[in-house]
Every structure is written in C-alpha cells, then in structure tokens.
Design a protein around this motif. Structure first.
Motif, PDB file in Angstrom:
ATOM      1  N   GLY A  65      28.636 -50.587 -38.813  1.00  0.00           N
ATOM      2  CA  GLY A  65      29.219 -50.107 -40.062  1.00  0.00           C
ATOM      3  C   GLY A  65      28.329 -49.246 -40.937  1.00  0.00           C
ATOM      4  N   ASN A  66      28.937 -48.661 -41.971  1.00  0.00           N
ATOM      5  CA  ASN A  66      28.261 -47.923 -43.023  1.00  0.00           C
ATOM      6  C   ASN A  66      27.532 -46.684 -42.511  1.00  0.00           C
ATOM      7  OD1 ASN A  66      26.891 -47.015 -45.262  1.00  0.00           O
ATOM      8  ND2 ASN A  66      26.072 -48.997 -45.831  1.00  0.00           N
ATOM      9  N   ALA A  67      28.241 -45.577 -42.368  1.00  0.00           N
ATOM     10  CA  ALA A  67      27.676 -44.329 -41.842  1.00  0.00           C
ATOM     11  C   ALA A  67      26.486 -43.828 -42.659  1.00  0.00           C
ATOM     12  CB  ALA A  67      28.757 -43.254 -41.766  1.00  0.00           C
ATOM     13  N   GLN A  68      26.452 -44.116 -43.973  1.00  0.00           N
ATOM     14  CA  GLN A  68      25.331 -43.646 -44.792  1.00  0.00           C
ATOM     15  C   GLN A  68      24.011 -44.301 -44.357  1.00  0.00           C
ATOM     16  OE1 GLN A  68      28.396 -44.393 -46.206  1.00  0.00           O
ATOM     17  NE2 GLN A  68      28.821 -42.225 -46.383  1.00  0.00           N
ATOM     18  N   GLU A  69      24.071 -45.534 -43.908  1.00  0.00           N
ATOM     19  CA  GLU A  69      22.872 -46.223 -43.415  1.00  0.00           C
ATOM     20  C   GLU A  69      22.974 -46.470 -41.913  1.00  0.00           C
ATOM     21  OE1 GLU A  69      22.207 -49.786 -45.830  1.00  0.00           O
ATOM     22  OE2 GLU A  69      20.668 -48.613 -46.853  1.00  0.00           O
ATOM     23  N   GLY A  70      23.816 -45.684 -41.245  1.00  0.00           N
ATOM     24  CA  GLY A  70      24.094 -45.887 -39.828  1.00  0.00           C
ATOM     25  C   GLY A  70      22.875 -46.036 -38.933  1.00  0.00           C
ATOM     26  N   PRO A  71      21.977 -45.042 -38.889  1.00  0.00           N
ATOM     27  CA  PRO A  71      20.815 -45.172 -38.012  1.00  0.00           C
ATOM     28  C   PRO A  71      19.938 -46.380 -38.370  1.00  0.00           C
ATOM     29  CG  PRO A  71      21.134 -42.884 -38.604  1.00  0.00           C
ATOM     30  CD  PRO A  71      22.085 -43.695 -39.456  1.00  0.00           C
ATOM     31  N   LYS A  72      19.789 -46.641 -39.658  1.00  0.00           N
ATOM     32  CA  LYS A  72      19.000 -47.803 -40.073  1.00  0.00           C
ATOM     33  C   LYS A  72      19.698 -49.096 -39.641  1.00  0.00           C
ATOM     34  CE  LYS A  72      16.371 -49.604 -43.919  1.00  0.00           C
ATOM     35  NZ  LYS A  72      15.922 -49.378 -45.296  1.00  0.00           N
TER      36      LYS A  72
END
Length: 149
Positions: A65-72
C-alpha cells in the motif's frame, strides 16, 4: 511541433502502462489496510501465508500500500523477513513489471508490480517476490520464510 510530438509520446506511454489486467485477490480499488510498523525500517507482521502463491506470482502479490511511500514500504516488508531457519536475507530490486488497474495508481488508474530477488545462505536458487506498492492488504510471511527476530 516539438511540443506536439512530446505530448503525443507522453500520452502513448501512459496508455501503454494500463493493460486492464486485474492483479491480486482484492485487485482494482482494493480498500486500504493500515500497516503496522515495528520500527521505521520494518513492518510488524503477525500472519503466515498458507497459499504458496502469495508473493510468488504476479496474480497474488504482497500488497504494501501507499504509493507515496511505496519503495520504502517494500523494503519495510522485506526487512521483516528471514530465511526458513532465521537466516539473514539479502534482496535486490529487479525492476517493475505486470501493469494492472488500481484506483490508487499515480497515472490513469494503473500501477506496476515490483520484482525482488531474495537470497539467503544455503538457498540454491534465488526467490523472486512480487510486491504491489499501490494497494494494501494484511501482510503475511510468504511460504518458505520466517520473521526476523
């Protein structure tokens, strides 16, 4: 003329990103599930998958979830895992693949899965895990892995 060509290229690229394929059990527009952190670098995961395809196929990816923090969030998930006997795992991102529809995508309701190669001491062949950074679901430990202590 250059602006028109540039605009056409961008529109073609965006159109090519969405294949219309549904990915994962909850797929398009899945509800957001709040993920719990053990610390800033790792999710708290309490469930083990019984489905052997969980995380191992593009049709059943891990949903962080959460594309804004996706890689993290992808790293937070992987940082919580250990090998079957508690071995320290290593991972590297292989790239993106597998276009799909999602209401949580950044452009035109589409997203891409990320593929990670996971290794640990004693593993003969690296494992490939598929992770969806747009949609969220209850996180589980994939079959063959355990939780980091």
């Amino acid at each position: 003329m250059n602006k028109l060509l540039y605009t056409c290229c961008i529109m073609l690229l965006l159109a090519a990103c969405g294949s219309g394929k549904k990915v994962g059990k909850t797929g398009y527009g899945s509800p957001r599930v709040k993920q719990e952190l053990a610390n800033d670098q790792m999710f708290r995961i309490t469930e083990y998958a019984t489905d052997e395809t969980y995380g191992y196929t593009e049709k059943n990816p891990v949903m962080v979830g959460n594309a804004q923090e996706g890689p993290k969030n992808e790293r937070r998930f992987l940082n919580a895992l250990a090998g079957p006997n508690g071995e320290q795992i290593n991972y590297r991102r292989l790239g993106s693949c597998c276009s799909f529809y999602t209401k949580n995508g950044l452009f035109d309701n589409s997203g891409l899965l990320d593929k990670y190669e996971v290794t640990y001491p004693g593993l003969a062949t690296p494992v490939i895990l598929y992770i969806n950074m747009y949609d969220s679901d209850v996180l589980k430990v994939p079959v063959g892995f355990t939780l980091k202590k």
